[in-house]
Motif scaffolding. Structure first.
Motif, PDB file in Angstrom:
ATOM      1  N   UNK A   1       2.243  -4.873   0.899  1.00 27.69           N
ATOM      2  CA  UNK A   1       2.286  -6.444   0.969  1.00 27.69           C
ATOM      3  C   UNK A   1       3.680  -6.941   0.173  1.00 27.69           C
ATOM      4  N   UNK A   2       4.307  -7.899   1.109  1.00 24.33           N
ATOM      5  CA  UNK A   2       5.655  -8.204   0.694  1.00 24.33           C
ATOM      6  C   UNK A   2       5.209  -9.461  -0.511  1.00 24.33           C
ATOM      7  N   UNK A   3       6.379  -9.534  -1.285  1.00 26.43           N
ATOM      8  CA  UNK A   3       6.173 -10.640  -2.387  1.00 26.43           C
ATOM      9  C   UNK A   3       5.682 -12.120  -1.498  1.00 26.43           C
ATOM     10  N   UNK A   4       6.145 -12.186  -0.388  1.00 27.53           N
ATOM     11  CA  UNK A   4       5.902 -13.567   0.209  1.00 27.53           C
ATOM     12  C   UNK A   4       4.430 -13.814   0.912  1.00 27.53           C
ATOM     13  N   UNK A   5       4.180 -12.594   1.144  1.00 29.72           N
ATOM     14  CA  UNK A   5       2.566 -12.391   1.469  1.00 29.72           C
ATOM     15  C   UNK A   5       1.777 -12.395   0.163  1.00 29.72           C
TER      16      UNK A   5
END
Length: 102
Positions: A44-48
């Motif tokens: 998971x990305x930091x934005x997600x």
């Protein structure tokens, strides 16, 4: 390893999912489905992760305000209205332990 946060990517996620204050059960269900999808996403990305955190805060606020459990155990009255989801789950576990056959 430090993940960088890209505001443009986050803005695209917000535009796609359009999170807002939850006002009914249908909106709560939709937010929960998205949060579950994000929770199980590998890498998971930091934005997600930021979107996930926002959804969890919105879900908990709605559930705290609307979904208190009310039950009795050995003459005691318990309500979980206004408690966090985690606290509600723990209350149900305690109820189970108090009421299970010995």
């Amino acid at each position: 390893m430090s993940l960088t946060f890209n505001p443009e990517t986050y803005a695209l996620l917000l535009a796609k999912y359009q999170p807002k204050v939850i006002t009914n059960d249908a909106e709560n269900e939709q937010a929960t489905l998205i949060a579950e999808e994000l929770a199980h996403r590998t890498n998971r990305t930091s934005e997600e992760s930021a979107l996930y955190d926002l959804l969890i805060a919105l879900i908990e606020k709605y559930e705290d305000e609307t979904q208190g459990l009310l039950f009795t155990t050995q003459g005691l009255l318990f309500t979980t209205q206004g408690l966090s989801f985690t606290t509600q789950v723990n209350a149900v576990r305690i109820r189970f332990l108090l009421t299970r056959p010995r």
